[in-house]
Design an enzyme around this catalytic site. Structure first.
Site, mmCIF file in Angstrom:
data_model
loop_
_atom_site.group_PDB
_atom_site.id
_atom_site.type_symbol
_atom_site.label_atom_id
_atom_site.label_comp_id
_atom_site.label_asym_id
_atom_site.label_seq_id
_atom_site.Cartn_x
_atom_site.Cartn_y
_atom_site.Cartn_z
ATOM 1 N N TYR A 147 51.436 0.545 -20.841
ATOM 2 C CA TYR A 147 50.515 1.147 -19.878
ATOM 3 C C TYR A 147 50.980 2.573 -19.586
ATOM 4 C CZ TYR A 147 47.216 1.027 -15.879
ATOM 5 O OH TYR A 147 46.181 1.247 -15.013
ATOM 6 N N LYS A 172 47.377 1.030 -23.168
ATOM 7 C CA LYS A 172 46.395 1.220 -22.095
ATOM 8 C C LYS A 172 46.644 2.569 -21.431
ATOM 9 C CE LYS A 172 44.642 -0.893 -17.826
ATOM 10 N NZ LYS A 172 44.840 -1.948 -16.814
#
Length: 314
Positions: A147, A172
């Site tokens: 992330y 992400k």
């Protein structure tokens, strides 16, 4: 194991809208597992083939406020409620030593994968980031998604290096730098091929940027709105995936744009306003934990108006 073999275990199952549940807290401040279970069950019962996964105890789930034991119980309940219908991806974070404790708890609770949030506070260089995420990927057999947000910002070469690890299957983005994101997608593709990583748009209200992210090779996104208005979230998702631009624009202008304006009216509303929406829809998931605070009553009333107006549009 090749990159594609690894991706087939988790990333191959993540084709759909991604649900990030809130974590329920009771009047005493402790985790309310019964309310959490009701929240999960209500959203999983609303699912159809367009729901791709449950991401438990992540940003919307107030991961930062959970102890390891609380976290383990929440992941366990999410796994029980999902019952194999969709994968459960558990959030982990902090420095390597503490993050590894969360990894082990997620494994024991039956999670299908991990979303690795930034290391705590420090801004390390690219060599340090590579070592940190490789160490966490080595800590279990679970596939993991990196992330990018806050203090964890990657160069394209670093992401391409990490994509060589068999258990790093996704990336992400919560930064919103589309130029960087396009260069990351291109670098990974050039080094490893078209399907080496699955990419996700992780902006706070991802529907607003979904079209722009899709244009740079990032079609998947997570929907906070699914927590409190799954009908709205699914209506948008189906229009977006089906190329129905008229419906996409009608929903963006009629619901999502004013919702984002409301979300920007208070600090921490990306979580606390979502939780207020869940309460409006009939599941008392309690308040947020400090340092987050509850939205102003007039903002909650405005949210109720927006939900009703959005439903008129569908």
């Amino acid at each position: 194991m090749t990159i594609n073999d690894s991706a087939s275990r988790l990333a191959g199952r993540l084709d759909g809208l991604l649900f990030f549940p809130v974590t329920a807290f009771g009047p005493d401040g402790g985790v309310d597992l019964d309310a959490y279970r009701r929240h999960l069950a209500s959203r999983l019962s609303a699912r159809d083939d367009a729901l791709g996964a449950v991401f438990a105890c992540c940003g919307t789930g107030e991961f930062f406020s959970l102890g390891v034991e609380e976290y383990a119980e929440c992941v366990r309940v999410a796994v029980e409620e999902a019952a194999g219908r969709v994968p459960v991806v558990a959030g982990v974070g902090y420095g390597a030593a503490l993050a590894t404790q969360f990894v082990r708890a997620a494994v024991a609770a039956g999670a299908d994968g991990l979303l690795v949030m930034p290391p705590y506070l420090v801004e390390g260089g690219q060599a340090g980031l590579r070592e940190h995420y490789r160490r966490l990927a080595d800590a279990s057999e679970l596939d993991m998604i990196i992330y990018q947000r806050d203090n964890a910002v990657f160069t394209p070469d670093t992401v391409a290096d990490l994509a060589a690890h068999s258990r790093i299957v996704g990336f992400k983005d919560g930064r919103g730098d589309l130029d960087l994101m396009r260069r990351i997608v291109g670098a990974v593709r050039q080094r490893h091929g078209e399907d080496a990583l699955l990419y996700f748009n992780g902006m706070p209200t991802a529907e607003m940027t979904s079209q722009a992210y899709r244009a740079v090779g990032v079609p998947a996104y997570s929907s906070a709105v699914y927590c409190f208005a799954p009908d709205l979230a699914m209506a948008y998702y189906r229009a977006y995936r089906g190329g129905d631009e008229a419906t996409v624009n009608r929903l963006l202008d009629g619901f999502w744009r004013p919702y984002v304006q409301l979300r920007q009216a208070g600090q921490g509303y990306a979580v606390s306003l979502v939780k207020a929406g869940v309460r409006l829809e009939g599941v008392d998931v309690g308040p947020v934990r400090p340092p987050l605070s509850e939205p102003e009553p007039e903002h909650v009333s405005r949210l109720a108006e927006l939900i009703a107006a959005g439903r008129e549009l569908i």
